[in-house]
Design a protein around this motif. Structure first.
Motif, PDB file in Angstrom:
ATOM      1  N   ALA A  53      40.799  54.264  40.268  1.00  0.00           N
ATOM      2  CA  ALA A  53      41.914  54.305  39.318  1.00  0.00           C
ATOM      3  C   ALA A  53      41.948  53.020  38.493  1.00  0.00           C
ATOM      4  CB  ALA A  53      43.238  54.492  40.054  1.00  0.00           C
ATOM      5  N   ALA A  54      42.523  53.127  37.305  1.00  0.00           N
ATOM      6  CA  ALA A  54      42.672  51.965  36.418  1.00  0.00           C
ATOM      7  C   ALA A  54      44.083  51.945  35.856  1.00  0.00           C
ATOM      8  CB  ALA A  54      41.657  52.031  35.284  1.00  0.00           C
ATOM      9  N   ARG A  55      44.665  50.749  35.796  1.00  0.00           N
ATOM     10  CA  ARG A  55      45.992  50.596  35.203  1.00  0.00           C
ATOM     11  C   ARG A  55      46.203  49.136  34.817  1.00  0.00           C
ATOM     12  NH1 ARG A  55      49.487  48.171  39.079  1.00  0.00           N
ATOM     13  NH2 ARG A  55      51.296  48.580  37.763  1.00  0.00           N
ATOM     14  N   PRO A  56      47.051  48.871  33.812  1.00  0.00           N
ATOM     15  CA  PRO A  56      47.409  47.484  33.506  1.00  0.00           C
ATOM     16  C   PRO A  56      48.443  46.999  34.512  1.00  0.00           C
ATOM     17  CG  PRO A  56      48.557  48.975  32.034  1.00  0.00           C
ATOM     18  CD  PRO A  56      47.681  49.829  32.900  1.00  0.00           C
ATOM     19  N   SER A  57      48.376  45.732  34.876  1.00  0.00           N
ATOM     20  CA  SER A  57      49.402  45.163  35.748  1.00  0.00           C
ATOM     21  C   SER A  57      50.738  45.164  35.028  1.00  0.00           C
ATOM     22  CB  SER A  57      49.028  43.727  36.137  1.00  0.00           C
ATOM     23  OG  SER A  57      50.106  43.080  36.787  1.00  0.00           O
ATOM     24  N   GLY A  58      51.794  45.423  35.766  1.00  0.00           N
ATOM     25  CA  GLY A  58      53.125  45.370  35.176  1.00  0.00           C
ATOM     26  C   GLY A  58      53.746  43.990  35.227  1.00  0.00           C
ATOM     27  N   THR A  59      53.072  43.031  35.870  1.00  0.00           N
ATOM     28  CA  THR A  59      53.683  41.717  36.070  1.00  0.00           C
ATOM     29  C   THR A  59      52.812  40.543  35.630  1.00  0.00           C
ATOM     30  OG1 THR A  59      52.800  41.642  38.325  1.00  0.00           O
ATOM     31  CG2 THR A  59      55.016  42.557  38.032  1.00  0.00           C
ATOM     32  N   GLU A  60      51.520  40.800  35.349  1.00  0.00           N
ATOM     33  CA  GLU A  60      50.611  39.736  34.947  1.00  0.00           C
ATOM     34  C   GLU A  60      49.678  40.279  33.864  1.00  0.00           C
ATOM     35  OE1 GLU A  60      49.151  37.047  38.373  1.00  0.00           O
ATOM     36  OE2 GLU A  60      49.542  38.975  39.335  1.00  0.00           O
ATOM     37  N   PRO A  61      49.053  39.390  33.074  1.00  0.00           N
ATOM     38  CA  PRO A  61      48.123  39.847  32.036  1.00  0.00           C
ATOM     39  C   PRO A  61      46.781  40.253  32.646  1.00  0.00           C
ATOM     40  CG  PRO A  61      48.232  37.455  32.032  1.00  0.00           C
ATOM     41  CD  PRO A  61      49.243  37.924  33.043  1.00  0.00           C
ATOM     42  N   LYS A  62      46.757  41.384  33.319  1.00  0.00           N
ATOM     43  CA  LYS A  62      45.562  41.845  34.023  1.00  0.00           C
ATOM     44  C   LYS A  62      45.398  43.351  33.858  1.00  0.00           C
ATOM     45  CE  LYS A  62      45.810  38.439  37.823  1.00  0.00           C
ATOM     46  NZ  LYS A  62      45.959  38.279  39.283  1.00  0.00           N
ATOM     47  N   ILE A  63      44.151  43.801  33.932  1.00  0.00           N
ATOM     48  CA  ILE A  63      43.875  45.210  34.142  1.00  0.00           C
ATOM     49  C   ILE A  63      43.311  45.332  35.554  1.00  0.00           C
ATOM     50  CG2 ILE A  63      41.571  45.039  33.060  1.00  0.00           C
ATOM     51  CD1 ILE A  63      41.988  48.006  32.206  1.00  0.00           C
ATOM     52  N   LYS A  64      43.798  46.327  36.281  1.00  0.00           N
ATOM     53  CA  LYS A  64      43.422  46.474  37.683  1.00  0.00           C
ATOM     54  C   LYS A  64      42.638  47.771  37.897  1.00  0.00           C
ATOM     55  CE  LYS A  64      47.279  43.828  39.656  1.00  0.00           C
ATOM     56  NZ  LYS A  64      48.389  43.847  40.641  1.00  0.00           N
ATOM     57  N   PHE A  65      41.586  47.667  38.697  1.00  0.00           N
ATOM     58  CA  PHE A  65      40.800  48.829  39.100  1.00  0.00           C
ATOM     59  C   PHE A  65      40.919  48.985  40.618  1.00  0.00           C
ATOM     60  CE2 PHE A  65      38.852  47.161  35.255  1.00  0.00           C
ATOM     61  CZ  PHE A  65      38.797  48.300  34.455  1.00  0.00           C
ATOM     62  N   TYR A  66      41.307  50.163  41.048  1.00  0.00           N
ATOM     63  CA  TYR A  66      41.532  50.448  42.467  1.00  0.00           C
ATOM     64  C   TYR A  66      40.426  51.363  42.975  1.00  0.00           C
ATOM     65  CZ  TYR A  66      46.278  48.889  41.291  1.00  0.00           C
ATOM     66  OH  TYR A  66      47.364  48.172  40.853  1.00  0.00           O
ATOM     67  N   TYR A  67      39.907  51.030  44.152  1.00  0.00           N
ATOM     68  CA  TYR A  67      38.815  51.801  44.737  1.00  0.00           C
ATOM     69  C   TYR A  67      39.205  52.300  46.125  1.00  0.00           C
ATOM     70  CZ  TYR A  67      36.079  49.508  41.077  1.00  0.00           C
ATOM     71  OH  TYR A  67      35.621  49.050  39.866  1.00  0.00           O
ATOM     72  N   CYS A  68      39.135  53.606  46.319  1.00  0.00           N
ATOM     73  CA  CYS A  68      39.290  54.208  47.649  1.00  0.00           C
ATOM     74  C   CYS A  68      37.997  54.965  47.897  1.00  0.00           C
ATOM     75  CB  CYS A  68      40.499  55.139  47.686  1.00  0.00           C
ATOM     76  SG  CYS A  68      40.694  56.023  49.265  1.00  0.00           S
ATOM     77  N   ILE A  69      37.106  54.343  48.631  1.00  0.00           N
ATOM     78  CA  ILE A  69      35.734  54.841  48.745  1.00  0.00           C
ATOM     79  C   ILE A  69      35.487  55.379  50.150  1.00  0.00           C
ATOM     80  CG2 ILE A  69      33.310  54.295  48.433  1.00  0.00           C
ATOM     81  CD1 ILE A  69      35.197  54.060  45.894  1.00  0.00           C
ATOM     82  N   LYS A  70      35.047  56.626  50.217  1.00  0.00           N
ATOM     83  CA  LYS A  70      34.788  57.283  51.494  1.00  0.00           C
ATOM     84  C   LYS A  70      33.295  57.232  51.810  1.00  0.00           C
ATOM     85  CE  LYS A  70      35.840  61.452  54.141  1.00  0.00           C
ATOM     86  NZ  LYS A  70      36.401  62.819  54.099  1.00  0.00           N
ATOM     87  N   GLY A  71      32.986  56.828  53.048  1.00  0.00           N
ATOM     88  CA  GLY A  71      31.584  56.747  53.456  1.00  0.00           C
ATOM     89  C   GLY A  71      31.360  57.342  54.831  1.00  0.00           C
ATOM     90  N   ASP A  72      30.095  57.486  55.193  1.00  0.00           N
ATOM     91  CA  ASP A  72      29.757  58.010  56.520  1.00  0.00           C
ATOM     92  C   ASP A  72      29.950  56.947  57.596  1.00  0.00           C
ATOM     93  OD1 ASP A  72      29.029  60.465  55.420  1.00  0.00           O
ATOM     94  OD2 ASP A  72      26.974  59.787  55.033  1.00  0.00           O
ATOM     95  N   SER A  73      30.001  55.693  57.182  1.00  0.00           N
ATOM     96  CA  SER A  73      30.197  54.566  58.097  1.00  0.00           C
ATOM     97  C   SER A  73      30.782  53.422  57.284  1.00  0.00           C
ATOM     98  CB  SER A  73      28.861  54.139  58.716  1.00  0.00           C
ATOM     99  OG  SER A  73      27.987  53.649  57.695  1.00  0.00           O
TER     100      SER A  73
END
Length: 567
Positions: free
Chosen positions: A525-545
């Motif tokens: 996911a990607a979104r701009p921070s609501g509190t700082e001058p940042k763009i944030k990328f979120y990773y929820c990655i599923k693996g076998d291990s």
């Protein structure tokens, strides 16, 4: 003359300019002047937050007065009863926090609005509690939460102790924006009006502590654990230590980080999301052979966790500690036959799938919200009225959770108490909290969650952040890192795309968030921070291990960096 120069000249020459800002204005470079005046500071996901200093795009006594006058107009519009119920006001350890809080009280009094101001710094969750406990119309919290020392901020609360949701915030913002001259506002009230200001303290503390202690599920658990605790110079110091003392836990405070220091002198960062927040606590843990490390941010709404596992200390992410809390709380509610009918848990669209799957194991439904705990508070308030569902837990990936909703914001003292109880409970079974997490992976699949935040400050940075998101929206990726994108969600356009099918995305306020679901069960996911001058990328990655999930994470992070030009 440019708009920046017009605003600057207005401030420099205004007769009401607070004297403390004159030298800073006189010594501004061209870049500093542009950043301070190119826009008006705005409300984000957690209220109004910014760098301290003079300017329309800064936190200072004038921009705070403008916000408070707009809020006062909102209260007055609500009627006489709202003014009489009044506003609770809290503040943290930051530069100017106390001064700004009492200035807000004076300005409210000038508008004939009652207020209750804490005598000294208090946690954000206690401010939320005070609003409800005192029957106030709303609340103000002066804090910049986990931001660096240069920042301060301003949060507004409704009568339920919840941060203002968009439909209410917009009404305040309209009134704030109607004020043309922030410098013309003064907070000089009469002696009679000053009687509308009540200073509060220990009496509210006691009620808050009682409520926090009431969340215990196994108060008689063997408390043979050592907890190293750091408030990171902030407001959690007294309440967390007091709650631990009353509950009987062995708490070892990081003494150097217990003073309410606005410069955060003894910590590299006050943010539990960053490794520097744990440096001194890890030293204490090793010296004392501690079982658990707990670190709170300055306004005590977030809690970071470190766990001794196989002789080493492992720092958990907010997703991981949240999942462990879910497992402990729900397992105990079930074992003690205390699980309510139609139980529901709340988390956000950028929170890991692991918590939702853990909750499902106990028959608990999960409802998603946008980032910002106000949206979770809104859900709590809704079901408190309809009784359709019963709250059992709420959390965000950003290290904030709420165990029991007598508070309507993230509550680190509650989280610290429940985490300690969970650690003690599992230690009696020969397990640590990492063992519990591994058990969740075995049952639900292995995940690695991470966040990459790209700082892009100033006017150029704000434009760059908007452009990155616009480019992603215009050229939606079909694959990321070699893995096909099977579905995407656009929370600004309110659409869900699966192949050639486009459906409406409902149930959310419009927000500049993009989320991509991958064929392997991962999402980004990607979104701009609501509190700082940042763009944030979120990773929820599923693996076998764990190793597989980590390798995939690195691959996807590299792919996103190349795709967005942020490498």
């Amino acid at each position: 003359m440019s708009l920046v120069d017009e605003r600057y000249e207005k401030w420099v020459n205004h007769p009401n300019l607070d004297a403390r800002y004159k030298d800073d204005l006189a010594n501004m470079s061209a870049d500093e002047k542009n950043d301070a005046f190119y826009t008006l500071i705005e409300f984000g996901t957690a209220g109004m937050r910014g760098i301290l200093g003079p300017g329309t795009n800064r936190i200072n006594i004038h921009t705070i007065r403008k916000a408070t006058q707009g809020y006062s107009d909102f209260i007055i519009h609500a009627g006489k009863e709202a003014c009489e119920k009044g506003i609770a006001i809290g503040y943290d350890n930051r530069h100017m926090s106390q001064e700004l809080a009492f200035d807000c009280a004076n300005l409210l009094a000038k508008n004939n609005i009652k207020s209750y101001v804490f005598e000294s710094l208090r946690p954000t969750p206690e401010l939320s509690f005070a609003v409800r406990h005192l029957g106030c119309f709303g609340g103000i919290m002066i804090t910049a939460s986990h931001n660096p020392k240069e920042y301060n901020g301003y949060k507004l609360y409704d009568d339920k102790g919840c941060q203002l949701i968009p439909c209410l915030a917009s009404q305040v913002i309209d009134r704030v924006n109607a004020i043309e001259d922030e410098l013309a506002i003064d907070a000089n009230c009469t002696e009679q009006q000053k009687e509308l200001i009540t200073v509060i303290g220990k009496e509210v503390d006691e009620e808050y502590y009682k409520n926090v202690l009431s969340i215990q599920l196994n108060p008689d658990v063997n408390k043979d654990i050592k907890i190293v605790f750091s408030p990171e110079h902030g407001t959690a110091n007294i309440p967390v230590q007091e709650v631990y003392k009353r509950a009987g836990y062995n708490c070892i405070p990081v003494v150097e980080q217990c003073s309410p220091d606005p410069d955060f002198s003894n910590t590299p960062t006050p943010n539990p999301e960053q490794a520097g927040a744990y440096e001194l606590a890890l030293k204490y843990a090793k010296e004392n052979d501690a079982d658990v490390i707990l670190v709170c941010d300055p306004d005590a709404d977030r809690m970071g966790v470190g766990v001794k596992h196989n002789g080493e200390y492992v720092v958990m992410t907010g997703n991981q500690s949240g999942a462990v809390l879910i497992e402990y709380i729900l397992s105990q509610l079930q074992a003690q036959n205390k699980m309510p009918e139609n139980p529901v848990m709340f988390n956000t669209v950028v929170t890991s799938d692991l918590g939702e799957k853990t909750a499902a194991n106990y028959g608990v439904e999960t409802e998603k919200t946008l980032t910002g705990f106000k949206f979770i508070g809104e859900k709590v308030a809704k079901y408190e009225v309809t009784h359709e569902k019963n709250y059992v837990f709420g959390y965000e990936e950003s290290y904030g959770s709420l165990i029991c909703p007598f508070v309507r914001d993230k509550d680190a003292p509650q989280a610290c108490l429940m985490l300690a109880e969970a650690a003690a409970y599992y230690k009696a079974q020969g397990k640590d909290l990492c063992d519990v997490l591994d058990g969740l992976y075995e049952r639900n699949g292995t995940y690695e969650e991470s966040q990459v935040a790209i700082s892009l400050s100033g006017e150029a940075g704000a434009k760059r952040i908007k452009q990155i998101l616009a480019d992603l929206r215009e050229n939606s990726p079909k694959e990321i890192g070699g893995t096909p994108v099977v579905k995407s969600e656009d929370y600004k356009e309110c659409t869900i795309k699966e192949g050639d099918t486009v459906k409406e995305l409902t149930g959310f306020t419009k927000s500049d968030v993009l989320k991509y679901y991958l064929e392997d069960g991962s999402w980004i996911a990607a979104r701009p921070s609501g509190t700082e001058p940042k763009i944030k990328f979120y990773y929820c990655i599923k693996g076998d291990s764990k190793e597989d999930a980590h390798a995939k994470t690195l691959n996807y992070q590299k792919a996103i960096a190349e795709l967005t030009g942020t490498n």
